[in-house]
Motif scaffolding. Structure first.
Motif, PDB file in Angstrom:
ATOM      1  N   VAL A  50      40.909  60.053  81.426  1.00 33.08           N
ATOM      2  CA  VAL A  50      40.951  60.486  80.033  1.00 33.08           C
ATOM      3  C   VAL A  50      42.177  59.834  79.399  1.00 33.08           C
ATOM      4  CG1 VAL A  50      41.153  62.425  78.437  1.00 33.08           C
ATOM      5  CG2 VAL A  50      39.845  62.680  80.558  1.00 33.08           C
ATOM      6  N   LEU A  51      41.947  59.011  78.398  1.00 30.56           N
ATOM      7  CA  LEU A  51      43.020  58.304  77.706  1.00 30.56           C
ATOM      8  C   LEU A  51      43.102  58.822  76.281  1.00 30.56           C
ATOM      9  CD1 LEU A  51      45.136  56.040  77.439  1.00 30.56           C
ATOM     10  CD2 LEU A  51      43.255  54.435  77.035  1.00 30.56           C
ATOM     11  N   ILE A  52      44.207  59.476  75.948  1.00 37.08           N
ATOM     12  CA  ILE A  52      44.425  60.017  74.606  1.00 37.08           C
ATOM     13  C   ILE A  52      45.505  59.192  73.931  1.00 37.08           C
ATOM     14  CG2 ILE A  52      45.224  62.016  73.282  1.00 37.08           C
ATOM     15  CD1 ILE A  52      44.165  63.788  75.580  1.00 37.08           C
ATOM     16  N   LEU A  53      45.230  58.715  72.734  1.00 38.32           N
ATOM     17  CA  LEU A  53      46.194  57.921  71.968  1.00 38.32           C
ATOM     18  C   LEU A  53      46.331  58.508  70.573  1.00 38.32           C
ATOM     19  CD1 LEU A  53      48.027  55.363  71.791  1.00 38.32           C
ATOM     20  CD2 LEU A  53      46.025  54.167  70.858  1.00 38.32           C
ATOM     21  N   LEU A  54      47.471  59.132  70.292  1.00 36.04           N
ATOM     22  CA  LEU A  54      47.752  59.598  68.940  1.00 36.04           C
ATOM     23  C   LEU A  54      48.199  58.429  68.076  1.00 36.04           C
ATOM     24  CD1 LEU A  54      49.544  63.032  69.502  1.00 36.04           C
ATOM     25  CD2 LEU A  54      47.099  62.479  69.504  1.00 36.04           C
ATOM     26  N   ASP A  55      48.406  58.686  66.795  1.00 32.96           N
ATOM     27  CA  ASP A  55      48.635  57.616  65.819  1.00 32.96           C
ATOM     28  C   ASP A  55      49.948  57.847  65.071  1.00 32.96           C
ATOM     29  OD1 ASP A  55      48.172  55.519  63.954  1.00 32.96           O
ATOM     30  OD2 ASP A  55      46.025  55.916  64.011  1.00 32.96           O
ATOM     31  N   ASP A  56      50.757  56.797  64.940  1.00 31.72           N
ATOM     32  CA  ASP A  56      51.985  56.843  64.126  1.00 31.72           C
ATOM     33  C   ASP A  56      52.903  58.000  64.519  1.00 31.72           C
ATOM     34  OD1 ASP A  56      50.957  54.680  62.784  1.00 31.72           O
ATOM     35  OD2 ASP A  56      51.042  55.561  60.792  1.00 31.72           O
ATOM     36  N   VAL A  57      53.282  58.040  65.782  1.00 32.26           N
ATOM     37  CA  VAL A  57      54.118  59.126  66.299  1.00 32.26           C
ATOM     38  C   VAL A  57      55.484  58.588  66.713  1.00 32.26           C
ATOM     39  CG1 VAL A  57      54.393  60.837  68.140  1.00 32.26           C
ATOM     40  CG2 VAL A  57      52.154  60.484  67.076  1.00 32.26           C
ATOM     41  N   THR A 146      31.187  55.752  79.950  1.00 38.13           N
ATOM     42  CA  THR A 146      32.298  55.447  79.051  1.00 38.13           C
ATOM     43  C   THR A 146      32.028  55.933  77.630  1.00 38.13           C
ATOM     44  OG1 THR A 146      31.388  53.248  78.550  1.00 38.13           O
ATOM     45  CG2 THR A 146      32.938  53.397  80.397  1.00 38.13           C
ATOM     46  N   ALA A 147      33.081  56.430  76.987  1.00 32.49           N
ATOM     47  CA  ALA A 147      32.967  56.876  75.595  1.00 32.49           C
ATOM     48  C   ALA A 147      34.270  56.607  74.864  1.00 32.49           C
ATOM     49  CB  ALA A 147      32.627  58.362  75.519  1.00 32.49           C
ATOM     50  N   TRP A 148      34.133  56.293  73.592  1.00 34.60           N
ATOM     51  CA  TRP A 148      35.261  56.057  72.687  1.00 34.60           C
ATOM     52  C   TRP A 148      35.060  57.002  71.512  1.00 34.60           C
ATOM     53  CZ3 TRP A 148      36.993  50.378  71.411  1.00 34.60           C
ATOM     54  CH2 TRP A 148      38.031  50.384  70.479  1.00 34.60           C
ATOM     55  N   PHE A 235      35.096  57.558  81.865  1.00 36.73           N
ATOM     56  CA  PHE A 235      36.276  57.081  81.140  1.00 36.73           C
ATOM     57  C   PHE A 235      36.119  57.528  79.698  1.00 36.73           C
ATOM     58  CE2 PHE A 235      38.315  53.275  78.868  1.00 36.73           C
ATOM     59  CZ  PHE A 235      39.579  53.845  78.880  1.00 36.73           C
ATOM     60  N   LEU A 236      36.963  58.455  79.278  1.00 32.87           N
ATOM     61  CA  LEU A 236      36.917  59.013  77.930  1.00 32.87           C
ATOM     62  C   LEU A 236      38.174  58.596  77.177  1.00 32.87           C
ATOM     63  CD1 LEU A 236      35.840  60.917  75.707  1.00 32.87           C
ATOM     64  CD2 LEU A 236      36.910  62.819  76.940  1.00 32.87           C
ATOM     65  N   TYR A 237      37.988  57.795  76.146  1.00 33.11           N
ATOM     66  CA  TYR A 237      39.081  57.301  75.304  1.00 33.11           C
ATOM     67  C   TYR A 237      39.024  58.063  73.998  1.00 33.11           C
ATOM     68  CZ  TYR A 237      41.592  53.751  72.412  1.00 33.11           C
ATOM     69  OH  TYR A 237      42.446  53.088  71.552  1.00 33.11           O
ATOM     70  N   VAL A 238      40.051  58.879  73.729  1.00 27.22           N
ATOM     71  CA  VAL A 238      40.100  59.710  72.531  1.00 27.22           C
ATOM     72  C   VAL A 238      41.258  59.235  71.661  1.00 27.22           C
ATOM     73  CG1 VAL A 238      40.170  62.049  71.613  1.00 27.22           C
ATOM     74  CG2 VAL A 238      39.253  61.647  73.905  1.00 27.22           C
TER      75      VAL A 238
END
Length: 766
Positions: A50-57, A146-148, A235-238
């Motif tokens: 599980v890959l989590i990517l927040l934005d502008d942090v 896999t999912a995005w 593989f879950l990319y959030v």
């Protein structure tokens, strides 16, 4: 930790087609028993990812790393896993995301900047090379589901329409399922979303918010696929849009932070620094850097400015707290699955540092920045009670972004300093990580994620993928750090560059050369990069880049400067390009377009969300809109054609049968031209004719609105949008999809008559 690399997977993907190996006779009776090709099996014991990517942090934004925004999900994962405080990004969203999913440096992957600012050099096209296969594609071909979910900012803007091509959409990059948006940012109240290739209808839920929707979709997907195929890893990319502008959050979240930031950004930095030392995420001897040049002191502000800016920060904090809580719901769902302990969760707090693109005085409309215009706090104060709601594309002031990046200098876009590139990362993997709550300080870069995933999954990086020879992975696995806090970093050198903000890390030293401040939207094209002033830092005793040693070690600095040029030549960084907002104009940059040389286009009812990159370029020139419609009565109303939305654009519609044209000048002005008389039953032709004054970009012109050949309204538009109508919204016929170009009607404002056709003609040079 032990590697899974013994379970070697093919270096050439896809695997060869199945071929029956038995004896074949004249009939099945005298042939060997038939066999079927079997589904690809992942390496034994391969973990879910599980890959989590927040934005502008910013590094100092969330409580887990000492900030002032609650982050219970990060807290929970860090207590059962590891915190990394030397993890680096590229200082901008599209480049970081390209590096994240390919394991190559952003220029190697052709993403020197965001997709909306692409140019025609190898490192700058924003066309992901087929030689840079994605982790999604490689995992998919090795037995993973896999999912995005969320933000996709890696598809060329001119390929995001319904005409495709779709091979560089998320589905074409190796992800079986996609639910999200193809843009840098998104209105969280009225988003334009796609499920795989299909436009998602607007929600009719009055409490809808994008962050919660994305969490729901991630949860639904992972539960569904694990119910269907419980033995297959996923593989879950959030990638939620928060905390990128617009800063939009539900009111009950905003109310929780009332008064929490009245101390201002300078005191916030000091308080955050103390918390960071107590948590151990910065060394005890870390120095708080000086306020970056050009940013005002909190004490220099008047009472109204303080009130406005504190409120903007409250909204931002609510936005951040909400997204961490939503990611907590995703984590809960993952933890409820049978193989939860063999799930590696990588939680990266930001694709770059916090954003200063709101300007020195804050913003109600980030699109003003991208069109080259600053805002005035006096104007923004009038909307203080509406901040975070659907009417505004708001963004806090640059000094708050700097504070979010405590203890570092600078912000997003400044790749020379850690304020732009140092982001918190947390990794949880109960089966394999035993140092619960541990801290890791190896120097890492976002390109190191992919090779780490490959190593722990037992997957060999393919030399050939889908018939294309692959560039070597430029990242280095850091899986060895999971078991040993003291193991040295494999990474000895890493270059940084973004719009000529340059830096180079090498053997514990960092050379840094800032160029332009990110809150200034225009830049001097005659600027000379050879006059850039370089700084030098020794990181083992200067965590925050507070002590410039350039004067003490000129030879060391010279060596690092020379090495920077070597790395730049190696990874397609050249030629240097520091142009700013002008690169956002696709026509001026000559980017590919489905429009080609056409000056006329015809659209039919049902055309919705046509991206701006696929529309005729209507900026800085004369144009004509012609609409042929048919009405049942004189009360018909609704949107005939619109492009853009609340942050800029235009709309031609009927209001109680009366033809109306509105021009949204970046939400600052909305000159409106309307007939006094309604149209009656029957067929009608409406024409909006705009005659541009000329003399440069963003100038005014005359407007004439005609009904059945007769003028019914006319006047002038004194200022027009120079660079782009909107950040993410396109053209709609027969309704307004996304946000409203004019707040005098209710979305989606579907047209109640019939639209035969809408024709747009542009007149270059006029």
């Amino acid at each position: 930790m032990e590697s899974r690399m013994a379970a070697k997977t093919p270096e050439i993907l896809p695997r060869p087609d199945f071929h029956f190996q038995g004896e074949v006779g004249r009939t099945f009776k005298d042939s060997d028993p038939a066999t079927f090709p079997q589904p690809v099996q992942p390496p034994e014991g391969a973990p879910n990812i599980v890959l989590i990517l927040l934005d502008d942090v910013g590094f100092g934004q969330f409580e887990t790393f000492g900030g002032g925004v609650p982050s219970p999900t990060m807290d929970r994962l860090s207590k059962e896993g590891l915190r990394y405080n030397y993890f680096h990004t590229t200082a901008l969203c599209s480049p970081t995301r390209a590096a994240l999913i390919t394991g190559r440096n952003h220029h190697s992957a052709a993403f020197a900047g965001i997709t909306e600012a692409a140019t025609g050099f190898d490192g700058y096209t924003c066309i992901l090379p087929r030689s840079c296969g994605t982790v999604g594609e490689v995992l998919r071909q090795n037995g993973y589901m896999t999912a995005w979910i969320g933000k996709n900012h890696n598809t060329p803007t001119w390929e995001t329409s319904a005409a495709g091509p779709f091979d560089r959409w998320a589905n074409g990059l190796g992800f079986d399922y996609f639910y999200g948006f193809n843009a840098g940012d998104m209105n969280h109240w009225h988003p334009l979303l796609f499920e795989n290739h299909n436009l998602v209808p607007a929600s009719d839920d009055p409490d809808y918010h994008l962050t919660e929707d994305l969490a729901d979709k991630a949860i639904n997907w992972v539960r569904q696929v694990k119910s269907i195929a419980p033995d297959k890893p996923y593989f879950l990319y959030v990638a939620p849009g928060a905390t990128h502008a617009p800063h939009q959050a539900p009111q009950h979240w905003i109310d929780q932070f009332k008064g929490r930031f009245d101390m201002g950004w300078d005191a916030y930095r000091e308080q955050t620094m103390e918390r960071q030392k107590k948590l151990g995420v910065v060394p005890k001897d870390t120095l708080l850097t000086e306020r970056s040049r050009g940013l005002p002191a909190w004490d220099s502000l008047n009472a109204d400015q303080k009130r406005l800016y504190a409120r903007m920060m409250e909204v931002f904090a609510a936005y951040g707290a909400q997204v961490d809580a939503a990611m907590g719901r995703v984590v809960d769902a993952v933890k409820d699955l049978p193989d939860a302990d063999n799930t590696m969760i990588i939680y990266i707090a930001g694709d770059n540092g916090s954003s200063a693109e709101g300007g020195l005085e804050g913003s109600l409309n980030e699109n003003l920045f991208f069109n080259g215009f600053p805002e005035k706090w006096e104007d923004n104060l009038k909307a203080i009670d509406e901040l975070g709601g659907p009417k505004h594309f708001n963004h806090f002031p640059s000094a708050w972004a700097h504070a979010m990046n405590t203890p570092f200098q600078w912000t997003k876009q400044v790749a020379s300093h850690f304020g732009g590139t140092r982001n918190p990362m947390i990794i949880s993997w109960p089966d394999r990580i035993k140092d619960k709550g541990g801290l890791r300080d190896q120097f890492l870069h976002v390109i190191d994620i992919v090779p780490t995933i490959y190593e722990v999954c037992g997957i060999t990086q393919p030399k050939e993928l889908n018939g294309v020879q692959q560039k070597p992975i430029e990242g280095l696995s850091f899986a060895h750090t999971f078991a040993d806090a003291k193991v040295p970093s494999k990474r000895k050198t890493q270059y940084f560059e973004l719009a000529v903000n340059r830096g180079l890390y090498h053997d514990g030293w960092m050379a840094s050369a800032p160029s332009f401040v990110p809150w200034e939207p225009t830049r001097d094209e005659n600027w000379d990069p050879d006059q850039q002033v370089w700084e030098l830092y020794k990181l083992d005793d200067d965590f925050s880049q507070a002590k410039d040693l350039a004067g003490k070690h000129p030879d060391k600095l010279r060596a690092l400067q020379d090495l920077w040029w070597v790395e730049a030549a190696k990874y397609n960084v050249l030629p240097l390009d520091w142009r700013a907002t002008i690169r956002m104009n696709a026509e001026l940059m000559g980017r590919p377009s489905l429009v080609g040389d056409r000056t006329r286009a015809t659209y039919r009812e049902g055309m919705v969300a046509l991206p701006g990159a696929a529309c005729l370029p209507m900026l800085n020139k004369s144009w004509t809109i012609t609409a042929e419609i048919e009405l049942e009565d004189d009360k018909s109303e609704g949107m005939i054609v619109t492009q853009g939305g609340s942050e800029g654009g235009y709309g031609l519609y009927l209001r109680k049968g009366k033809p109306t044209f509105v021009y949204n000048y970046l939400s600052k002005e909305r000159p409106t031209f309307a007939s006094d008389q309604p149209l009656g039953k029957g067929k009608h032709t409406l024409v909006v004719d705009f005659k541009y004054d000329g003399g440069g970009i963003g100038k005014g012109g005359g407007v004439t609105l005609k009904a059945n050949g007769k003028p019914v309204a006319e006047g002038r538009i004194e200022r027009t949008v120079p660079i782009q109508f909107a950040i993410f919204e396109g053209l709609d016929v027969g309704m307004d999809n996304g946000s409203a170009v004019d707040w005098t009607y209710q979305m989606p404002f579907k047209f109640t008559g019939r639209i035969e056709r809408v024709e747009i003609e542009v007149k270059p040079g006029k």
